[in-house]
Design a protein around this motif. Sequence first.
Motif, PDB file in Angstrom:
ATOM      1  N   UNK A   1       0.858  -1.188   0.000  1.00  0.00           N
ATOM      2  CA  UNK A   1       0.000   0.000   0.000  1.00  0.00           C
ATOM      3  C   UNK A   1       0.891   1.233   0.000  1.00  0.00           C
ATOM      4  N   UNK A   2       0.364   2.297  -0.603  1.00  0.00           N
ATOM      5  CA  UNK A   2       1.060   3.579  -0.625  1.00  0.00           C
ATOM      6  C   UNK A   2       0.041   4.654  -0.259  1.00  0.00           C
ATOM      7  N   UNK A   3       0.475   5.665   0.500  1.00  0.00           N
ATOM      8  CA  UNK A   3      -0.459   6.738   0.868  1.00  0.00           C
ATOM      9  C   UNK A   3      -0.703   7.689  -0.300  1.00  0.00           C
ATOM     10  N   UNK A   4      -1.952   8.112  -0.431  1.00  0.00           N
ATOM     11  CA  UNK A   4      -2.313   9.118  -1.435  1.00  0.00           C
ATOM     12  C   UNK A   4      -1.815  10.474  -0.925  1.00  0.00           C
ATOM     13  N   UNK A   5      -1.194  11.246  -1.795  1.00  0.00           N
ATOM     14  CA  UNK A   5      -0.670  12.555  -1.385  1.00  0.00           C
ATOM     15  C   UNK A   5      -1.778  13.586  -1.184  1.00  0.00           C
ATOM     16  N   UNK A   6      -2.989  13.305  -1.656  1.00  0.00           N
ATOM     17  CA  UNK A   6      -4.105  14.250  -1.481  1.00  0.00           C
ATOM     18  C   UNK A   6      -4.973  13.910  -0.269  1.00  0.00           C
ATOM     19  N   UNK A   7      -5.429  12.650  -0.165  1.00  0.00           N
ATOM     20  CA  UNK A   7      -6.368  12.302   0.921  1.00  0.00           C
ATOM     21  C   UNK A   7      -5.699  11.557   2.076  1.00  0.00           C
ATOM     22  N   UNK A   8      -4.510  11.020   1.861  1.00  0.00           N
ATOM     23  CA  UNK A   8      -3.802  10.311   2.914  1.00  0.00           C
ATOM     24  C   UNK A   8      -4.206   8.861   3.087  1.00  0.00           C
ATOM     25  N   UNK A   9      -5.222   8.408   2.346  1.00  0.00           N
ATOM     26  CA  UNK A   9      -5.629   6.999   2.407  1.00  0.00           C
ATOM     27  C   UNK A   9      -4.540   6.097   1.842  1.00  0.00           C
ATOM     28  N   UNK A  10      -4.545   4.848   2.263  1.00  0.00           N
ATOM     29  CA  UNK A  10      -3.547   3.887   1.780  1.00  0.00           C
ATOM     30  C   UNK A  10      -4.183   2.987   0.735  1.00  0.00           C
ATOM     31  N   UNK A  11      -3.546   2.920  -0.441  1.00  0.00           N
ATOM     32  CA  UNK A  11      -4.108   2.195  -1.569  1.00  0.00           C
ATOM     33  C   UNK A  11      -3.116   1.165  -2.097  1.00  0.00           C
ATOM     34  N   UNK A  12      -3.664   0.101  -2.673  1.00  0.00           N
ATOM     35  CA  UNK A  12      -2.855  -0.987  -3.222  1.00  0.00           C
ATOM     36  C   UNK A  12      -2.081  -0.492  -4.436  1.00  0.00           C
ATOM     37  N   UNK A  13      -0.776  -0.777  -4.450  1.00  0.00           N
ATOM     38  CA  UNK A  13       0.086  -0.418  -5.573  1.00  0.00           C
ATOM     39  C   UNK A  13       1.074  -1.562  -5.818  1.00  0.00           C
ATOM     40  N   UNK A  14       1.681  -1.542  -6.988  1.00  0.00           N
ATOM     41  CA  UNK A  14       2.775  -2.484  -7.240  1.00  0.00           C
ATOM     42  C   UNK A  14       3.948  -2.085  -6.351  1.00  0.00           C
ATOM     43  N   UNK A  15       4.642  -3.045  -5.837  1.00  0.00           N
ATOM     44  CA  UNK A  15       5.723  -2.791  -4.897  1.00  0.00           C
ATOM     45  C   UNK A  15       6.821  -1.912  -5.477  1.00  0.00           C
ATOM     46  N   UNK A  16       7.186  -2.128  -6.718  1.00  0.00           N
ATOM     47  CA  UNK A  16       8.342  -1.416  -7.252  1.00  0.00           C
ATOM     48  C   UNK A  16       7.975  -0.213  -8.114  1.00  0.00           C
ATOM     49  N   UNK A  17       6.718   0.231  -8.059  1.00  0.00           N
ATOM     50  CA  UNK A  17       6.338   1.479  -8.721  1.00  0.00           C
ATOM     51  C   UNK A  17       6.858   2.658  -7.894  1.00  0.00           C
ATOM     52  N   UNK A  18       6.966   3.809  -8.523  1.00  0.00           N
ATOM     53  CA  UNK A  18       7.359   5.018  -7.801  1.00  0.00           C
ATOM     54  C   UNK A  18       6.121   5.562  -7.096  1.00  0.00           C
ATOM     55  N   UNK A  19       6.254   5.896  -5.800  1.00  0.00           N
ATOM     56  CA  UNK A  19       5.099   6.304  -5.005  1.00  0.00           C
ATOM     57  C   UNK A  19       5.221   7.700  -4.411  1.00  0.00           C
ATOM     58  N   UNK A  20       6.247   8.464  -4.801  1.00  0.00           N
ATOM     59  CA  UNK A  20       6.465   9.780  -4.204  1.00  0.00           C
ATOM     60  C   UNK A  20       5.280  10.724  -4.395  1.00  0.00           C
ATOM     61  N   UNK A  21       4.669  10.708  -5.553  1.00  0.00           N
ATOM     62  CA  UNK A  21       3.556  11.609  -5.862  1.00  0.00           C
ATOM     63  C   UNK A  21       2.277  10.828  -6.147  1.00  0.00           C
ATOM     64  N   UNK A  22       2.083   9.723  -5.446  1.00  0.00           N
ATOM     65  CA  UNK A  22       0.931   8.852  -5.694  1.00  0.00           C
ATOM     66  C   UNK A  22      -0.381   9.557  -5.362  1.00  0.00           C
ATOM     67  N   UNK A  23      -1.324   9.522  -6.300  1.00  0.00           N
ATOM     68  CA  UNK A  23      -2.671  10.045  -6.096  1.00  0.00           C
ATOM     69  C   UNK A  23      -3.635   8.901  -6.405  1.00  0.00           C
TER      70      UNK A  23
END
Length: 180
Positions: free
Chosen positions: A135-157
């Motif tokens: 999971x990675x936190x959304x930069x807008x709402x702060x919720x944690x969402x399922x993502x691929x492990x090796x994707x870049x998550x710095x600006x995840x929305x």
Amino acid sequence: MSRKSLLTDAKEVQLAIDLIRHGARLQLLEQETSLSRERLIRLYKEIKGMSPPKGMLPFSTDWFVTWQPNIHSSLFINIYKYLCEHANMSGIAAILKAYRLYLEQLPVRPGEEPVLSLTRAWRLIRFFESNMLQTAPCTKCGGHFVTHTYDLHDQFVCGLCNLPSRAGKTKKAAEEKKAA
């Protein structure tokens, strides 16, 4: 058979019944119970009134990161993680409890299937355990969402904060709008 093994067998049968009622596929039943394949097939036929579906389980992690499945998968995984961390649950008991709570939050109309099936939820946990998803936190709402492990998550929305242009424009939604 000893009394202890009878109790264990009864628990395994009850677990299998609960899993079948929630839509578990045969492969999941075989992995999570010690009952024989033949017994599981008989149980499935008795409960569902038909043979279990054949075919392989979904294996791609991509389904879990597409728009609508991601929202449902993220809700489920957050419930599951909470139960593991705060309710001292683990394994199939935590998966089943998290799935029941997921269904309570997103009830399904009669005759419809939930977006996230129990079998997919079980596979989701396996993907997390094998470090293929996280999971990675959304930069807008702060919720944690399922993502691929090796994707870049710095600006995840997340998909809720950044709805895709076709979100909610399904054939079913068009039919419901037309009927209303």
